[in-house]
Design an enzyme around this catalytic site. Sequence first.
Site, PDB file in Angstrom:
ATOM      1  N   SER A 144     -15.571  45.841   0.048  1.00 14.42           N
ATOM      2  CA  SER A 144     -14.868  44.711   0.637  1.00 14.42           C
ATOM      3  C   SER A 144     -15.314  44.577   2.090  1.00 14.42           C
ATOM      4  O   SER A 144     -15.166  45.508   2.871  1.00 14.42           O
ATOM      5  CB  SER A 144     -13.357  44.959   0.553  1.00 14.42           C
ATOM      6  OG  SER A 144     -12.650  43.949   1.236  1.00 14.42           O
ATOM      7  N   LYS A 170     -17.746  41.900  -1.870  1.00 15.20           N
ATOM      8  CA  LYS A 170     -16.622  40.966  -1.699  1.00 15.20           C
ATOM      9  C   LYS A 170     -16.540  40.626  -0.230  1.00 15.20           C
ATOM     10  O   LYS A 170     -16.556  41.522   0.611  1.00 15.20           O
ATOM     11  CB  LYS A 170     -15.347  41.638  -2.201  1.00 15.20           C
ATOM     12  CG  LYS A 170     -14.031  41.189  -1.567  1.00 15.20           C
ATOM     13  CD  LYS A 170     -12.850  41.768  -2.320  1.00 15.20           C
ATOM     14  CE  LYS A 170     -11.656  42.050  -1.422  1.00 15.20           C
ATOM     15  NZ  LYS A 170     -10.546  42.679  -2.169  1.00 15.20           N
ATOM     16  N   LYS A 172     -14.387  38.650   2.804  1.00 15.90           N
ATOM     17  CA  LYS A 172     -13.104  38.056   3.171  1.00 15.90           C
ATOM     18  C   LYS A 172     -13.368  36.660   3.722  1.00 15.90           C
ATOM     19  O   LYS A 172     -14.331  36.461   4.480  1.00 15.90           O
ATOM     20  CB  LYS A 172     -12.424  38.919   4.236  1.00 15.90           C
ATOM     21  CG  LYS A 172     -12.032  40.308   3.741  1.00 15.90           C
ATOM     22  CD  LYS A 172     -10.858  40.231   2.766  1.00 15.90           C
ATOM     23  CE  LYS A 172     -10.278  41.608   2.499  1.00 15.90           C
ATOM     24  NZ  LYS A 172      -9.107  41.531   1.591  1.00 15.90           N
ATOM     25  N   ASP A 197     -12.351  36.845  -1.045  1.00 13.32           N
ATOM     26  CA  ASP A 197     -10.913  37.164  -1.005  1.00 13.32           C
ATOM     27  C   ASP A 197     -10.276  36.428   0.167  1.00 13.32           C
ATOM     28  O   ASP A 197     -10.643  36.641   1.323  1.00 13.32           O
ATOM     29  CB  ASP A 197     -10.719  38.678  -0.844  1.00 13.32           C
ATOM     30  CG  ASP A 197      -9.254  39.104  -0.946  1.00 13.32           C
ATOM     31  OD1 ASP A 197      -8.377  38.226  -1.124  1.00 13.32           O
ATOM     32  OD2 ASP A 197      -8.981  40.322  -0.846  1.00 13.32           O
ATOM     33  N   ASN A 199      -6.824  36.329   0.757  1.00  9.88           N
ATOM     34  CA  ASN A 199      -5.537  36.895   1.189  1.00  9.88           C
ATOM     35  C   ASN A 199      -4.522  35.814   1.541  1.00  9.88           C
ATOM     36  O   ASN A 199      -3.946  35.813   2.636  1.00  9.88           O
ATOM     37  CB  ASN A 199      -5.721  37.871   2.355  1.00  9.88           C
ATOM     38  CG  ASN A 199      -6.358  39.179   1.940  1.00  9.88           C
ATOM     39  OD1 ASN A 199      -7.489  39.476   2.316  1.00  9.88           O
ATOM     40  ND2 ASN A 199      -5.678  39.962   1.130  1.00  9.88           N
ATOM     41  N   GLU A 222     -10.315  35.507  -4.982  1.00  8.14           N
ATOM     42  CA  GLU A 222      -9.120  36.340  -5.010  1.00  8.14           C
ATOM     43  C   GLU A 222      -8.032  35.746  -4.116  1.00  8.14           C
ATOM     44  O   GLU A 222      -8.284  35.432  -2.952  1.00  8.14           O
ATOM     45  CB  GLU A 222      -9.525  37.742  -4.516  1.00  8.14           C
ATOM     46  CG  GLU A 222      -8.445  38.797  -4.570  1.00  8.14           C
ATOM     47  CD  GLU A 222      -8.967  40.165  -4.079  1.00  8.14           C
ATOM     48  OE1 GLU A 222     -10.206  40.350  -3.992  1.00  8.14           O
ATOM     49  OE2 GLU A 222      -8.142  41.032  -3.783  1.00  8.14           O
ATOM     50  N   ASP A 247      -4.182  38.962  -6.553  1.00 10.64           N
ATOM     51  CA  ASP A 247      -3.926  40.266  -5.944  1.00 10.64           C
ATOM     52  C   ASP A 247      -2.446  40.290  -5.537  1.00 10.64           C
ATOM     53  O   ASP A 247      -1.589  40.741  -6.307  1.00 10.64           O
ATOM     54  CB  ASP A 247      -4.898  40.445  -4.753  1.00 10.64           C
ATOM     55  CG  ASP A 247      -4.641  41.685  -3.900  1.00 10.64           C
ATOM     56  OD1 ASP A 247      -3.631  42.372  -4.126  1.00 10.64           O
ATOM     57  OD2 ASP A 247      -5.438  41.975  -2.986  1.00 10.64           O
ATOM     58  N   LYS A 271      -3.660  47.029  -8.064  1.00  8.08           N
ATOM     59  CA  LYS A 271      -3.472  48.034  -7.011  1.00  8.08           C
ATOM     60  C   LYS A 271      -2.181  48.763  -7.330  1.00  8.08           C
ATOM     61  O   LYS A 271      -1.118  48.137  -7.405  1.00  8.08           O
ATOM     62  CB  LYS A 271      -3.309  47.369  -5.637  1.00  8.08           C
ATOM     63  CG  LYS A 271      -4.554  46.750  -5.056  1.00  8.08           C
ATOM     64  CD  LYS A 271      -4.254  46.139  -3.699  1.00  8.08           C
ATOM     65  CE  LYS A 271      -5.482  45.415  -3.169  1.00  8.08           C
ATOM     66  NZ  LYS A 271      -5.153  44.605  -1.972  1.00  8.08           N
ATOM     67  N   GLY A 299      -8.194  47.943  -3.507  1.00 10.64           N
ATOM     68  CA  GLY A 299      -8.027  49.060  -2.583  1.00 10.64           C
ATOM     69  C   GLY A 299      -7.146  48.667  -1.414  1.00 10.64           C
ATOM     70  O   GLY A 299      -6.938  47.476  -1.151  1.00 10.64           O
TER      71      GLY A 299
HETATM   72  O1  OSB Z   1      -6.733  42.058  -0.184  1.00  8.92           O
HETATM   73  O2  OSB Z   1      -7.844  43.507  -1.223  1.00  8.92           O
HETATM   74  C1  OSB Z   1      -7.203  43.179  -0.229  1.00  8.92           C
HETATM   75  C2  OSB Z   1      -7.420  45.914   2.401  1.00  8.92           C
HETATM   76  C3  OSB Z   1      -6.122  45.902   2.889  1.00  8.92           C
HETATM   77  C4  OSB Z   1      -5.229  44.993   2.396  1.00  8.92           C
HETATM   78  C5  OSB Z   1      -5.617  44.096   1.408  1.00  8.92           C
HETATM   79  C6  OSB Z   1      -6.910  44.113   0.902  1.00  8.92           C
HETATM   80  C7  OSB Z   1      -7.832  45.020   1.439  1.00  8.92           C
HETATM   81  C8  OSB Z   1      -9.225  45.067   1.050  1.00  8.92           C
HETATM   82  C9  OSB Z   1      -9.938  46.396   1.214  1.00  8.92           C
HETATM   83  O3  OSB Z   1      -9.862  44.113   0.685  1.00  8.92           O
HETATM   84  C10 OSB Z   1     -10.102  47.075  -0.070  1.00  8.92           C
HETATM   85  C11 OSB Z   1     -10.592  48.498   0.080  1.00  8.92           C
HETATM   86  O4  OSB Z   1      -9.756  49.416   0.222  1.00  8.92           O
HETATM   87  O5  OSB Z   1     -11.785  48.707   0.020  1.00  8.92           O
HETATM   88 MG    MG Z   2      -7.175  41.126  -1.993  1.00  6.33          MG
END
Ligand code: OSB
Ligand code: MG
Length: 377
Positions: A144, A170, A172, A197, A199, A222, A247, A271, A299
């Site tokens: 990520s 991936k 962000k 992703d 978020n 995502e 997610d 997760k 993660g």
């Molecule tokens: O949205 O997947 C997510 C890290 C912290 C909070 C949310 C996310 C993430 C990551 C990192 O994308 C994933 C990782 O631990 O490699």
């Molecule tokens: Mg995510």
Amino acid sequence: MPIARPAAAVTLEGFELRVLQLPLVSPFATSFGTETVREVIIARALTADGEGWGEIVTGAAPLYSSEYTQGAWDVALRWLIPALLDRQRLAPEDVAETLGPFVGHRMAKAGLELAVLDAALRAEGRPLGEYLGAVRDRVPSGVSVGIQRDAAALVEVVGGYLDEGYVRIKIKIKPGRDIAETAAVRDAFGGIPLQVDANSAYTLADADTLAGLDRFDLLLIEQPLQEDDLVDHATLARRLKTPVCLDESIVSEKSARDALALRAASVINIKAGRVGGYLEAVRIHDICREADVPVWCGGMLETGIGRAANAALAALPAFTLPGDVSASKRFYARDIVTEPAVLESGHVRVPTGPGLGVEIDLVALEDFTVAREIVRR
Ligand code: OSB
Ligand code: MG
């Protein structure tokens, strides 16, 4: 398959909780903020049968979800741990039910459940992977990548991870930092397995922008919309060619069932922390497998404790997409386990030792600890 063979009960004597602050090797930026230090809670179950370790994956601030370190610390010490210690002998499979009356706080519950589960499995000499139903001895590793200064910097960082062997990237995204960034990575690296992703950074009003991602042939997008926007995700999913993956919205087996029924997602990120534990995570895996919906392991910047457990979970059969199960050094120069996860030909090995299958580096643990509390029954 549900858990084939339950674990034996343990006699709980207490819990130790620690807040740790681990420096990140580089800042991690998402649509909800930038982290330079990972603040996390480590739980240690003290039992007559031996100890066990768990990780409460809350962040310092309630930005990814409503949970955060001090909230988890408080609810664990004030409510969750006392409820567990009230039960003298406790099987890991009974933790969730014991904590059921307390609403929410799933990450706190998950970390405590993992500590009890690790203690029980270590006592029996059983690896977590085998217990959960793992069918692989190693799992493909995705990475990520946080939002960078600009598209050129992103290409540089992604190139570094590809050189290391990561099998899926991936990136962000957030409004204004999406199309150009994705285009730059596609242009630079051709047909690599790529996903984005958000978020929760968009609304349905951004559907046209998000449809602009369709031309990049992404594995998935995502969590484009808010946690509770299941119906809007279904509406968006009908507009996009890119598969929608949830997610933040998937907080339980029930919400996973609802998302599938509504067609709000065609892929699910699992997760364990977000859904209240590894056992609930397996239940979500099972319904997705039944429905032929691919899942992958998300993660939360886990330390070696949660990272070992994630590798075990990601080895279950319906985890058909590479997860955010990267090497420890992607985030940390120094971890709190003696053998941090490494990348081997784009894969991370599923630990085979009893329980989590990793040993805690107690010196590192102590060095990163900023708060500590022990509760005994
Ligand atoms: O949205 O997947 C997510 C890290 C912290 C909070 C949310 C996310 C993430 C990551 C990192 O994308 C994933 C990782 O631990 O490699
Ligand atoms: Mg995510």
